[in-house]
Structures are given as structure tokens and as C-alpha cells.
Design a protein around this motif. Structure first.
Motif, short mmCIF file in Angstrom:
data_model
loop_
_atom_site.label_atom_id
_atom_site.label_comp_id
_atom_site.label_asym_id
_atom_site.label_seq_id
_atom_site.Cartn_x
_atom_site.Cartn_y
_atom_site.Cartn_z
N GLY A 1 0.81 -1.03 -0.04
CA GLY A 1 -0.01 -0.02 0.03
C GLY A 1 1.01 1.39 0.22
O GLY A 1 2.11 1.05 -0.12
N ALA A 2 0.17 2.42 0.03
CA ALA A 2 0.81 3.57 0.10
C ALA A 2 -0.06 4.80 0.53
O ALA A 2 -1.22 4.68 0.28
N LEU A 3 0.93 5.81 1.18
CA LEU A 3 -0.03 7.06 1.61
C LEU A 3 0.91 8.17 0.88
O LEU A 3 2.15 8.10 0.88
N LEU A 4 0.07 9.31 0.31
CA LEU A 4 0.69 10.57 0.09
C LEU A 4 0.47 11.57 0.78
O LEU A 4 -0.31 11.84 1.14
N LEU A 5 1.69 12.04 1.51
CA LEU A 5 1.71 13.03 2.57
C LEU A 5 2.12 14.63 1.62
O LEU A 5 3.10 14.58 1.22
N CYS A 6 1.23 15.71 1.71
CA CYS A 6 1.55 16.67 0.82
C CYS A 6 1.66 17.95 1.75
O CYS A 6 0.44 18.10 2.77
N ARG A 7 2.60 18.67 1.68
CA ARG A 7 2.82 19.78 2.46
C ARG A 7 1.87 20.94 1.93
O ARG A 7 2.69 22.10 1.40
N ALA A 8 0.57 21.08 2.20
CA ALA A 8 -0.20 22.06 1.79
C ALA A 8 -1.81 21.99 2.26
O ALA A 8 -1.83 20.73 2.87
N ALA A 9 -2.44 22.67 2.05
CA ALA A 9 -3.91 22.91 2.56
C ALA A 9 -4.59 22.15 1.99
O ALA A 9 -4.49 21.60 0.54
N PRO A 10 -5.52 21.04 2.54
CA PRO A 10 -6.52 20.18 1.86
C PRO A 10 -7.28 20.62 0.55
O PRO A 10 -7.50 19.92 -0.36
N GLU A 11 -7.61 22.12 0.62
CA GLU A 11 -8.28 22.73 -0.59
C GLU A 11 -7.55 22.64 -1.75
O GLU A 11 -7.74 22.46 -2.94
N THR A 12 -6.13 23.05 -1.47
CA THR A 12 -5.24 22.96 -2.69
C THR A 12 -4.91 21.78 -3.14
O THR A 12 -4.78 21.45 -4.25
N VAL A 13 -4.75 20.74 -2.11
CA VAL A 13 -4.33 19.37 -2.78
C VAL A 13 -5.45 18.62 -3.42
O VAL A 13 -5.24 18.01 -4.30
N THR A 14 -6.79 18.83 -2.95
CA THR A 14 -7.86 18.26 -3.55
C THR A 14 -8.10 18.65 -4.92
O THR A 14 -8.27 17.88 -5.64
N ALA A 15 -7.76 19.98 -5.41
CA ALA A 15 -7.64 20.42 -6.81
C ALA A 15 -6.51 19.84 -7.74
O ALA A 15 -6.91 19.39 -8.73
N ALA A 16 -5.69 19.81 -7.08
CA ALA A 16 -4.20 19.04 -7.71
C ALA A 16 -4.41 17.63 -8.04
O ALA A 16 -4.05 17.15 -9.04
N ALA A 17 -4.93 17.18 -6.84
CA ALA A 17 -5.16 15.56 -7.12
C ALA A 17 -5.91 14.89 -8.07
O ALA A 17 -5.84 13.85 -8.66
N ARG A 18 -7.08 15.95 -8.41
CA ARG A 18 -8.15 15.55 -9.72
C ARG A 18 -7.24 15.51 -10.98
O ARG A 18 -7.70 15.01 -11.72
N LEU A 19 -6.31 16.24 -10.95
CA LEU A 19 -5.66 16.20 -12.31
C LEU A 19 -4.76 14.95 -12.63
O LEU A 19 -4.59 14.62 -13.69
N LEU A 20 -4.61 14.01 -11.82
CA LEU A 20 -3.97 12.65 -11.93
C LEU A 20 -4.98 11.76 -12.32
O LEU A 20 -4.55 10.74 -12.66
N ARG A 21 -6.41 12.03 -12.25
CA ARG A 21 -7.46 11.34 -12.87
C ARG A 21 -7.28 9.70 -12.35
O ARG A 21 -7.69 8.87 -12.79
N GLU A 22 -6.94 9.90 -10.85
CA GLU A 22 -7.27 8.50 -9.94
C GLU A 22 -7.98 8.95 -8.77
O GLU A 22 -8.05 10.02 -8.35
N PRO A 23 -8.70 7.82 -8.18
CA PRO A 23 -9.70 8.20 -7.17
C PRO A 23 -8.69 8.37 -6.05
O PRO A 23 -7.80 7.28 -5.46
N PHE A 24 -8.67 9.42 -5.29
CA PHE A 24 -8.17 9.84 -3.84
C PHE A 24 -8.98 10.41 -2.71
O PHE A 24 -10.15 10.91 -3.27
N ARG A 25 -8.74 10.06 -1.73
CA ARG A 25 -9.65 10.53 -0.55
C ARG A 25 -8.47 11.42 0.16
O ARG A 25 -7.37 11.17 0.57
N CYS A 26 -9.02 12.65 0.24
CA CYS A 26 -8.04 13.96 0.80
C CYS A 26 -8.41 14.04 2.22
O CYS A 26 -9.77 14.38 2.53
N VAL A 27 -7.38 14.17 3.12
CA VAL A 27 -7.86 14.15 4.54
C VAL A 27 -6.93 15.07 5.19
O VAL A 27 -5.47 15.03 4.84
N ALA A 28 -7.18 16.03 6.02
CA ALA A 28 -6.62 17.02 6.85
C ALA A 28 -5.69 16.42 7.68
O ALA A 28 -6.15 15.36 8.42
#
Length: 242
Positions: free
Chosen positions: A10-37
């Protein structure tokens, strides 16, 4: 590919940014992700698929691609934690710089150069004395620490930067369980209206084409990957707003 709940990979991606910013960027990967603070200034992305389970690229290569694309597109650091039955490790991507990686065998034996941990600390702005000493401990043999314990130790060091993984989201947990747990904490993404999406899509294409061409000319795989993702995402965004 949907997960195998019993999978030990398995894997987890830890992003050093606010959830709102990460949510928008993650959509560009066109993969399903759940975004959690995940504490102050951190967000964790939980992948909804396990593409490494179909006999293709191993988990570390998959998450390296994801982290690199997110870091290039968002200009913030992305730390991918990954694990499988034989070993575990991390990949840190930040901007256009070469990713930093380190891994441990299942029993916790370090595999890699300690210098990578120093670079890791520098890029995340960690304390050059206390935090670096704690990271160096992760690069020394320890019969009481297996690969999962090493990743948990890494997360503990990052707690000093504000990282706080929600209960149940931790390295070593099966992907299906992570996905279910993340549903309790998931950040609901904001609605994308046509005009902002169109503007963002144009920026992605304009920024991605030069990166892709330079990467091809210099034979830099990470640049080619990042440029390709930006261009593809921009084109997809433009088509979406037609």
C-alpha cells in the motif's frame, strides 16, 4: 484496478499544503483519492486503486510518478510512503528537483545512503541538529525495528512540522482499510466552475509543453513525466469545459 483488501502492499501521499489546494491538484491525476487533513499545513491522500497489483510497475514506481506530478503541478513537497511484504520506503518530491528516496528491508535493515536523509531534512526545513539526529537513527541497524516501524518513526519526526495523521491512517495498513478509514475524515472538495477550470487548464498546457520538450531533449524522465501529466490534464480540462 480495485483493491484486494487483504493486500500487504500500500501507500500514502503526504502533501505539505492545505486540503483545498491538494484536492484540486489531485484531480489532475485522474485517479481516485480521498483527501484528509493531517495536521497543520499537511494533507494526506489515500489512493482508491492499487495499480501495482496488476503485474505492472511496483508500488514505489507508481507513487514516485504520483508524487512527482503533484509536486510539479502544485509547487509544494509531496512525501510518498509505500510498503510491500519485502520492504518499505519513502520518496520525497519537490518542484523540479530530483526526488529523494530511501528504503528498508522487511526486517528494518536500511538500504540507501544516509546522505539522502540529510537532503530530506533540508528540503522540508527540519531542524539540522535534533531532527537530523532522529533521521540518522532510522539509517542505523536496529533489530527491534522492522520496516513498518521505520516509517512510523519517520512520521514521528515530521510531527514536529505539524504533521498529524488521523487515527487509523498509518503505514503498513491494508489499502482497503485505509480507504474505508479515510471516508470518515474526507475533505469535501469545492465545486469547479467552468471558467476557473478553463483558465487552469490553459496554464497547465502552456507550462507542460516546454517542460515536456526540455525533458525529452535532456533525457530527464521525471521532467517528461511531469510535463506529460500537465499537458494531458490541461487538455482534459479544456475538453471538460467545452
Amino acid at each position: 484496478m480495485a483493491f484486494d483488501p487483504s493486500s500487504a502492499t500500500g501507500a500514502l501521499l503526504l502533501c505539505r499544503a492545505a486540503p483545498e489546494t491538494v484536492t484540486a491538484a489531485a484531480r489532475l491525476l485522474r485517479e481516485p483519492f480521498r483527501c484528509v487533513a493531517a495536521g497543520e499545513g499537511w494533507t494526506v491522500l489515500v489512493p482508491g486503486t492499487t495499480p501495482w497489483a496488476d503485474g505492472g510497475d511496483p508500488v514505489e514506481r507508481v507513487v514516485t510518478g504520483w508524487a512527482g506530478a503533484l509536486a510539479v503541478g502544485g509547487q509544494w513537497a509531496v512525501l510518498a510512503l509505500w510498503w510491500d511484504p519485502g520492504h518499505s520506503g519513502f520518496v520525497l518530491a519537490s518542484g523540479f528537483r530530483r526526488p529523494v528516496a530511501f528504503e528498508w528491508l522487511a526486517g528494518g535493515t536500511p538500504v540507501g545512503e544516509a546522505e539522502a536523509l540529510h537532503t530530506f531534512a533540508l528540503r522540508l526545513g527540519l531542524d539540522p541538529v535534533l531532527d537530523v539526529q532522529a533521521l540518522e537513527e532510522l539509517a542505523r541497524p536496529d533489530s527491534d525495528a522492522d520496516a513498518r516501524a521505520r516509517l512510523i518513526g519517520l512520521v514521528a519526526v515530521l510531527a514536529r512540522t505539524g504533521l498529524a495523521l488521523p487515527r487509523g491512517l498509518a503505514p503498513g495498513v491494508a489499502p482497503g482499510v485505509l480507504w474505508a478509514v479515510a471516508a470518515r475524515y474526507e475533505v469535501v472538495g469545492s465545486v469547479w466552475w467552468a471558467v476557473p477550470v478553463r483558465g487552469a487548464a490553459v496554464v497547465l498546457v502552456v507550462g507542460g509543453v516546454p517542460l515536456l520538450l526540455v525533458g525529452l531533449r535532456r533525457r530527464r524522465g521525471s521532467w517528461v513525466l511531469g510535463g506529460g501529466v500537465l499537458v494531458a490534464s490541461g487538455v482534459w480540462g479544456l475538453r471538460r469545459t467545452r
